[in-house]
Design a protein around this motif. Structure first.
Motif, mmCIF file in Angstrom:
data_model
loop_
_atom_site.group_PDB
_atom_site.id
_atom_site.type_symbol
_atom_site.label_atom_id
_atom_site.label_comp_id
_atom_site.label_asym_id
_atom_site.label_seq_id
_atom_site.Cartn_x
_atom_site.Cartn_y
_atom_site.Cartn_z
ATOM 1 N N TYR A 27 45.557 4.183 83.555
ATOM 2 C CA TYR A 27 47.073 4.272 83.711
ATOM 3 C C TYR A 27 47.179 5.827 83.513
ATOM 4 C CZ TYR A 27 51.787 3.838 82.523
ATOM 5 O OH TYR A 27 53.241 3.770 82.579
ATOM 6 N N ILE A 28 47.992 6.440 84.380
ATOM 7 C CA ILE A 28 47.887 7.834 84.225
ATOM 8 C C ILE A 28 49.413 8.359 83.908
ATOM 9 C CG2 ILE A 28 47.887 10.225 85.468
ATOM 10 C CD1 ILE A 28 45.976 8.674 87.459
ATOM 11 N N ASN A 29 49.420 9.342 82.667
ATOM 12 C CA ASN A 29 50.627 9.729 82.314
ATOM 13 C C ASN A 29 50.950 11.145 83.035
ATOM 14 O OD1 ASN A 29 51.654 7.793 80.463
ATOM 15 N ND2 ASN A 29 49.927 8.396 79.393
ATOM 16 N N PHE A 30 52.031 11.378 83.605
ATOM 17 C CA PHE A 30 52.611 12.590 84.455
ATOM 18 C C PHE A 30 53.381 13.290 83.507
ATOM 19 C CE2 PHE A 30 51.609 9.553 87.711
ATOM 20 C CZ PHE A 30 50.417 9.842 88.268
ATOM 21 N N ALA A 31 53.403 14.597 83.685
ATOM 22 C CA ALA A 31 54.172 15.652 82.933
ATOM 23 C C ALA A 31 55.382 16.086 83.660
ATOM 24 C CB ALA A 31 53.413 16.739 82.413
ATOM 25 N N LYS A 32 56.264 14.804 83.897
ATOM 26 C CA LYS A 32 57.369 14.762 84.472
ATOM 27 C C LYS A 32 57.283 15.146 85.995
ATOM 28 C CE LYS A 32 59.698 15.600 80.009
ATOM 29 N NZ LYS A 32 60.232 16.703 79.282
ATOM 30 N N PHE A 52 62.287 4.276 89.717
ATOM 31 C CA PHE A 52 62.711 5.380 89.037
ATOM 32 C C PHE A 52 63.918 5.104 87.990
ATOM 33 C CE2 PHE A 52 60.936 6.671 93.175
ATOM 34 C CZ PHE A 52 60.266 7.615 92.918
ATOM 35 N N GLU A 53 63.954 6.210 87.077
ATOM 36 C CA GLU A 53 65.310 6.129 86.095
ATOM 37 C C GLU A 53 65.440 7.522 85.980
ATOM 38 O OE1 GLU A 53 65.315 4.851 81.683
ATOM 39 O OE2 GLU A 53 65.717 3.050 82.995
ATOM 40 N N ASN A 54 66.621 7.992 86.195
ATOM 41 C CA ASN A 54 67.174 9.386 85.856
ATOM 42 C C ASN A 54 65.984 10.210 86.747
ATOM 43 O OD1 ASN A 54 69.396 8.451 84.588
ATOM 44 N ND2 ASN A 54 68.256 8.383 82.538
ATOM 45 N N GLU A 55 65.701 10.231 87.700
ATOM 46 C CA GLU A 55 64.638 10.852 88.492
ATOM 47 C C GLU A 55 63.239 11.118 87.794
ATOM 48 O OE1 GLU A 55 66.241 14.680 89.713
ATOM 49 O OE2 GLU A 55 68.642 13.919 89.903
ATOM 50 N N ARG A 56 62.940 10.238 86.839
ATOM 51 C CA ARG A 56 61.566 10.018 86.341
ATOM 52 C C ARG A 56 60.901 8.694 86.846
ATOM 53 N NH1 ARG A 56 61.760 11.929 80.008
ATOM 54 N NH2 ARG A 56 61.411 14.027 80.386
ATOM 55 N N VAL A 57 59.750 8.881 87.030
ATOM 56 C CA VAL A 57 58.993 7.790 87.392
ATOM 57 C C VAL A 57 58.756 6.945 86.094
ATOM 58 C CG1 VAL A 57 56.644 6.687 88.373
ATOM 59 C CG2 VAL A 57 57.766 8.840 89.327
ATOM 60 N N ILE A 58 59.313 5.595 86.140
ATOM 61 C CA ILE A 58 59.086 4.805 85.026
ATOM 62 C C ILE A 58 57.954 3.760 85.161
ATOM 63 C CG2 ILE A 58 61.616 5.193 84.205
ATOM 64 C CD1 ILE A 58 62.035 2.327 85.109
ATOM 65 N N HIS A 59 57.540 3.500 86.617
ATOM 66 C CA HIS A 59 56.816 2.378 86.666
ATOM 67 C C HIS A 59 55.914 2.842 88.101
ATOM 68 C CE1 HIS A 59 54.474 -1.284 87.325
ATOM 69 N NE2 HIS A 59 55.045 -1.478 88.229
ATOM 70 N N ILE A 111 41.028 1.301 95.651
ATOM 71 C CA ILE A 111 41.564 2.140 94.583
ATOM 72 C C ILE A 111 42.768 1.484 93.873
ATOM 73 C CG2 ILE A 111 42.475 4.544 94.289
ATOM 74 C CD1 ILE A 111 40.775 5.302 96.602
ATOM 75 N N HIS A 112 42.849 1.592 92.739
ATOM 76 C CA HIS A 112 44.103 1.041 92.119
ATOM 77 C C HIS A 112 44.364 1.809 90.722
ATOM 78 C CE1 HIS A 112 46.007 -2.659 90.186
ATOM 79 N NE2 HIS A 112 46.938 -1.830 90.579
ATOM 80 N N PHE A 113 45.363 2.307 90.528
ATOM 81 C CA PHE A 113 45.845 2.723 89.215
ATOM 82 C C PHE A 113 47.428 2.666 89.031
ATOM 83 C CE2 PHE A 113 45.906 6.581 91.955
ATOM 84 C CZ PHE A 113 47.226 7.100 91.668
ATOM 85 N N MET A 114 47.850 2.629 87.696
ATOM 86 C CA MET A 114 49.380 2.563 87.326
ATOM 87 C C MET A 114 49.859 3.912 86.842
ATOM 88 S SD MET A 114 49.078 -1.578 86.220
ATOM 89 C CE MET A 114 51.078 -1.589 86.333
ATOM 90 N N GLY A 115 50.965 4.082 86.720
ATOM 91 C CA GLY A 115 51.010 5.441 85.690
ATOM 92 C C GLY A 115 52.840 5.377 85.569
ATOM 93 N N SER A 116 53.073 6.614 85.002
ATOM 94 C CA SER A 116 54.549 6.835 85.092
ATOM 95 C C SER A 116 54.678 8.289 84.410
ATOM 96 C CB SER A 116 55.385 5.937 84.082
ATOM 97 O OG SER A 116 54.851 6.051 82.648
ATOM 98 N N ASP A 117 56.250 8.928 84.473
ATOM 99 C CA ASP A 117 56.193 10.175 83.755
ATOM 100 C C ASP A 117 56.327 9.887 82.537
ATOM 101 O OD1 ASP A 117 56.511 11.995 85.972
ATOM 102 O OD2 ASP A 117 58.307 11.331 86.686
ATOM 103 N N LEU A 118 56.082 10.787 81.575
ATOM 104 C CA LEU A 118 56.397 10.540 80.127
ATOM 105 C C LEU A 118 57.868 10.302 79.907
ATOM 106 C CD1 LEU A 118 54.224 13.718 78.511
ATOM 107 C CD2 LEU A 118 53.614 11.048 78.744
#
Length: 124
Positions: A7-12, A33-40, A48-55
């Protein structure tokens, strides 16, 4: 059988990262998305499989290269709750098992060794 996914956290800049990884690996990205941020993000390309979101808030200590966790995909809600109880013992609770906005039960904790775990059970 349960499995582990990074799971990768992106810095916005999650949308930019998704575009990059799709260019590199091909594949598909399920994104919310929520308010232009990746939430899921659930990214898959062959094996290749990974998950993530913006902080979603200012998480102290995030630096380039350390913004990752392990996702434990579970076979049942009971299994998720069992793993969560064992992993959080001696560690730190981030959030207890709860319904997500995308049809799953999720939980988040850091174990006694500093490994960050996100648990996921996709409800039928």
């Amino acid at each position: 059988m349960a499995n582990i996914v990074p799971y990768i956290n992106f810095a916005k800049n999650g949308q930019e990262a998704i575009t990059f990884y799709k260019d590199v690996f091909g594949g598909d990205a399920e994104v919310q998305f929520e308010n232009e941020r990746v939430i899921h993000l659930d990214f898959q390309a062959g094996g290749i499989h990974f998950m993530g979101s913006d902080l979603q808030s200012d998480q102290a200590g995030l630096e380039r290269g350390n913004g990752y966790s392990l996702v434990l995909n579970c076979d049942s809600e009971e299994q998720l709750r069992n793993f969560y109880a064992k992993l959080v013992d001696g560690g730190k609770e981030m959030f207890a098992p709860a319904d997500s906005g995308w049809g799953a039960i999720i939980a988040h904790c850091t174990d006694q060794f500093g490994v960050t775990w996100l648990m996921n059970y996709d409800k039928p």
